[in-house]
Enzyme design. Structure first.
Site, mmCIF file in Angstrom:
data_model
loop_
_atom_site.group_PDB
_atom_site.id
_atom_site.type_symbol
_atom_site.label_atom_id
_atom_site.label_comp_id
_atom_site.label_asym_id
_atom_site.label_seq_id
_atom_site.Cartn_x
_atom_site.Cartn_y
_atom_site.Cartn_z
ATOM 1 C CD GLU A 1 12.818 32.634 16.011
ATOM 2 O OE1 GLU A 1 13.120 33.830 16.142
ATOM 3 O OE2 GLU A 1 11.700 32.265 15.636
ATOM 4 C CG HIS B 1 9.429 33.745 11.467
ATOM 5 N ND1 HIS B 1 10.220 32.622 11.481
ATOM 6 C CD2 HIS B 1 9.738 34.424 12.612
ATOM 7 C CE1 HIS B 1 10.968 32.614 12.585
ATOM 8 N NE2 HIS B 1 10.695 33.704 13.276
ATOM 9 C CG HIS C 1 12.759 38.015 13.213
ATOM 10 N ND1 HIS C 1 13.969 37.559 13.691
ATOM 11 C CD2 HIS C 1 11.837 37.100 13.619
ATOM 12 C CE1 HIS C 1 13.786 36.416 14.351
ATOM 13 N NE2 HIS C 1 12.495 36.131 14.320
ATOM 14 C CD GLU C 2 8.088 37.930 14.206
ATOM 15 O OE1 GLU C 2 7.475 36.897 13.849
ATOM 16 O OE2 GLU C 2 8.950 37.919 15.100
#
Length: 394
Positions: free
Chosen positions: A193, A146, A142-143
């Site tokens: 997100e 980003h 997930h990060e």
């Protein structure tokens, strides 16, 4: 890499190979609303120069020094299992430069990716202790998602503007102007997100683990007391339940948040995992990074508008149903609004053949709520609304 190795006394899971996506563009997994904003910003001439110039005004250098001095930097010698996951996630998403990663002492489960020049990833001890290996792998992915999308730049600016709004709260017009920008950034960030959740799934390639992680963030480390299906039912009940008053309260609850609600994130991720878009990526058919420069801003905005329109058409939320009725020219809207504040979701049945107001036989649907002409289902790119409590993916 991508072999599922586990170490350091953490829960052991069978090693397995995961698919890699060479040259993948972040457009492959970005939510349409997120993608359209990013495409437009990337097309702005001098955009990178302006934001690098702003870096002197933002607390980025201070944050870097803070984490370096008061957190543990992940490496081969410290939190080696997280370092393996980080390098693995960058390998799968083909992110050439591995961003620095820190573990910060904080009992609240959280993670974030910030930075203007170079992204840095921070995870809290509360999150590391809460999640098992496969759940944590999805969070690291997930990060990294980003970082690949460039979200860290806008997140850093959002943190700065939020802090600035507090400092100038005594100046009415100045505070209103900054908060308007913050509100718009938060709406964009909530969609980002959802994008990063998709990146986490592409890295972990285990939907069950992603669902478990979101449930734990919502309810703690009590998996034996929780059920994925029941958790997803909460998301459906949240969207469809109540009347127009509840719809307004949902909007008020969401506005100050930077993240979608956890049940909504889980429902959106499951929907995307069942979509053709996800399957095409897994089959190796996805947008490439070297094609980003040729991306049309107009097409991206059109996709974003279509996504929002589809959300309105297919939503079970009472307010969205009313908006859909207005767009469709439904009769007796005043009556529907009055009934809405006393139970819009379940109007009183009228005589046989009667509808909400005077309508022709070919008019809008009955009080149960209209559906789009093609049926209740739309594109898989749903949208959701946003925690400032325990969460992942700041």
């Amino acid at each position: 890499m991508a072999d599922g190795r586990q170490s350091n006394g953490h829960e052991q899971v069978p090693g397995r190979s995961r698919r890699r996506f060479p040259g993948i563009s972040s457009r492959a997994y970005e939510h349409p609303a997120d993608r359209s904003a990013l495409v437009a910003l990337r097309k702005l001439s001098g955009f990178d120069t302006v934001f690098k110039a702003l870096s002197g005004l933002l607390p980025e250098r201070s944050l870097r020094l803070l984490f370096l001095s008061d957190s543990v930097r992940v490496s081969d010698r410290q939190f080696a299992h997280l370092n393996d996951m980080l390098r693995d996630a960058c390998y799968i998403l083909d992110l050439e430069k591995v961003p620095p990663m820190y573990v910060n002492q904080d009992p609240n489960p959280n993670a974030m990716c910030i930075g203007l020049d170079e992204p840095i990833i921070v995870v809290t001890t509360g999150l590391v202790e809460l999640l098992d290996e496969e759940e944590m792998r999805a969070v690291v992915g997930h990060e990294v998602g980003h970082a690949l999308s460039g979200h860290s730049v806008y997140r850093t600016i959002l943190l700065f503007l939020t802090s600035l709004a507090v400092r100038v709260a005594w100046i009415p017009l100045g505070n209103l102007a900054i908060m308007a920008i913050v509100t718009a950034l938060r709406e964009w960030f909530r969609k980002s997100e959802l994008s990063a959740d998709r990146a986490g799934l592409l890295v972990g390639q285990d939907l069950t683990a992603s669902m478990r992680g979101l449930m734990k963030i919502a309810g703690g480390n009590h998996l034996h007391e929780m059920n994925v299906d029941a958790f997803l039912e909460q998301a459906d009940e949240y969207e469809a339940g109540g009347d127009l008053r509840d719809s307004v309260l949902k909007i008020m609850n969401v506005l100050p948040r930077s993240h979608p609600f956890t049940t909504v994130r889980a429902a959106e991720l499951k929907k995307w995992a069942a979509s053709r878009d996800y399957q095409r990526i897994m089959d190796g058919h996805y947008p490439r990074r070297d094609e980003d420069k040729d991306t049309s801003v107009r097409d991206s905005w059109r996709e974003s508008a279509s996504s929002y329109a589809t959300h309105v058409r297919t939503s079970k939320d009472p307010l969205m149903k009313l908006v859909n009725d207005i767009a469709g020219g439904a009769g007796d809207l005043g009556g529907r609004v009055r009934r809405g504040f006393g139970g819009f979701g379940s109007p009183q049945p009228g005589p046989k053949g009667a509808r909400d107001g005077s309508q022709s036989p070919g008019g809008p649907e009955s009080p149960g709520g209209p559906e789009s002409p093609g049926g209740p289902e739309g594109p898989e790119d749903g949208s959701a609304g946003g925690p400032d409590g325990p969460r992942t993916g700041d």
